[in-house]
Design an enzyme around this catalytic site. Structure first.
Site, mmCIF file in Angstrom:
data_model
loop_
_atom_site.group_PDB
_atom_site.id
_atom_site.type_symbol
_atom_site.label_atom_id
_atom_site.label_comp_id
_atom_site.label_asym_id
_atom_site.label_seq_id
_atom_site.Cartn_x
_atom_site.Cartn_y
_atom_site.Cartn_z
ATOM 1 N N SER A 87 1.573 -9.077 0.538
ATOM 2 C CA SER A 87 0.120 -9.181 0.687
ATOM 3 C C SER A 87 -0.219 -9.225 2.171
ATOM 4 C CB SER A 87 -0.357 -10.475 0.009
ATOM 5 O OG SER A 87 -1.615 -10.856 0.511
ATOM 6 N N HIS B 48 0.840 -1.205 0.000
ATOM 7 C CA HIS B 48 0.000 0.000 0.000
ATOM 8 C C HIS B 48 0.879 1.260 0.000
ATOM 9 C CE1 HIS B 48 -2.793 -2.944 2.020
ATOM 10 N NE2 HIS B 48 -3.590 -2.471 1.077
ATOM 11 N N GLY C 131 -3.071 -1.962 -7.467
ATOM 12 C CA GLY C 131 -1.889 -2.801 -7.653
ATOM 13 C C GLY C 131 -2.112 -3.881 -8.706
#
Ligand code: PAF
Length: 265
Positions: free
Chosen positions: A170, A27, A136
């Protein structure tokens, strides 16, 4: 960084990064890319109930608000939007269908998931009116579906952030125990094996072969698809991409890698 609970407190025209929180380095890289493009960067954190097909998964979804605020502020976000469910889903809201592409690959594994994703993203866009939004490439099927519904909002794809051994960053990675975490690099190795293959047939068989070397990894699919519509890539496909999904000790992991752009491999 300004924290707001309603989109009405933010002017239109921003570069937008929607998230469900539990922020990590992936992020942060999206926020930094947004910041490089604009001085007006809005991130949202909303755990969207519509994209969960299991109430327990929704309840268990990690929530790390203090750390999220720190990561957003340190990565160039100028406005953090924390909408309430009533703002996103007032009493009357029409669910959008993600269509056929929403039902295959990741959609086949999570019924209704992509309908929930496209519904929330179009609602977030409607409320915020961003100029552009960043997603993404790690979730390539999601990115493709969002491009289809993004009327008037420029969609920017951000490259996947990887750990030193190639594992895509992730929020699910924290659920891997030590053994599974070490086994997880097999996914990246399989994608690289596909990338260096001489043709599509070899790419597909190499991916499966590499995955089979890791007994802990339970492969769901390994395919080379046409980036445009996720149909099976052929020699005439212009832009193809290898996609992989599977399970490691109960944790589902997905990844992908571009194979060719603009013509025959
Ligand atoms: O990728 C995510 O975090 C979510 O699917 C998104 C795009 C924020 C929609 O809830």
């Amino acid at each position: 960084m300004k924290i707001v609970t309603s989109a009405s407190e933010i002017d239109g025209g921003c570069t937008f990064v929607p998230t469900m929180g539990a922020l990590h380095a992936g992020h942060a890289s999206l926020f930094k890319l947004a910041k490089a493009k604009s001085d007006f960067v809005v991130a949202s954190i909303f755990v969207n109930p519509l994209q969960f097909d299991d109430a327990q998964d929704l309840a268990n979804y990690p929530r790390t608000p203090d750390r999220d605020i720190e990561i957003a502020a340190d990565s160039g976000v100028t406005h953090l939007w924390l909408p309430k469910e009533e703002e996103i889903y007032p009493s009357k809201i029409t669910k959008i269908s993600a269509g056929q592409l929403g039902n295959i690959y990741e959609g086949a594994n999570r019924s209704g998931h992509f309908d929930g994703v496209v519904t929330v993203v179009s609602r977030l866009f409607e409320l915020l009116k961003p100029e552009s939004a960043i997603f993404g490439e790690k979730d390539f099927q999601q990115l493709t579906l969002i491009k289809e519904i993004a009327k008037g909002v420029k969609i920017i794809a951000a490259p996947t952030v990887r750990e030193a051994d190639g594992l895509a960053v992730s929020s699910r990675n924290v659920r891997l125990d030590k053994e599974s975490r070490s086994a997880a690099s097999v996914i990246y190795q399989a994608l690289i094996a596909a990338k260096i293959s001489r043709n599509l047939q070899e790419a597909r068989s190499q991916m499966r072969k590499v995955c089979a070397t890791q007994p802990l990894f339970n492969l769901d699919y390994a395919e080379v698809i046409d980036e445009q519509d996720f149909s099976i890539a052929t020699d005439s496909t212009l832009n193809s991409r290898a996609i992989i999904a599977g399970w490691l000790n109960g944790v589902r992991l997905i990844d992908n890698m571009q194979m060719t752009t603009g013509g025959l491999r």
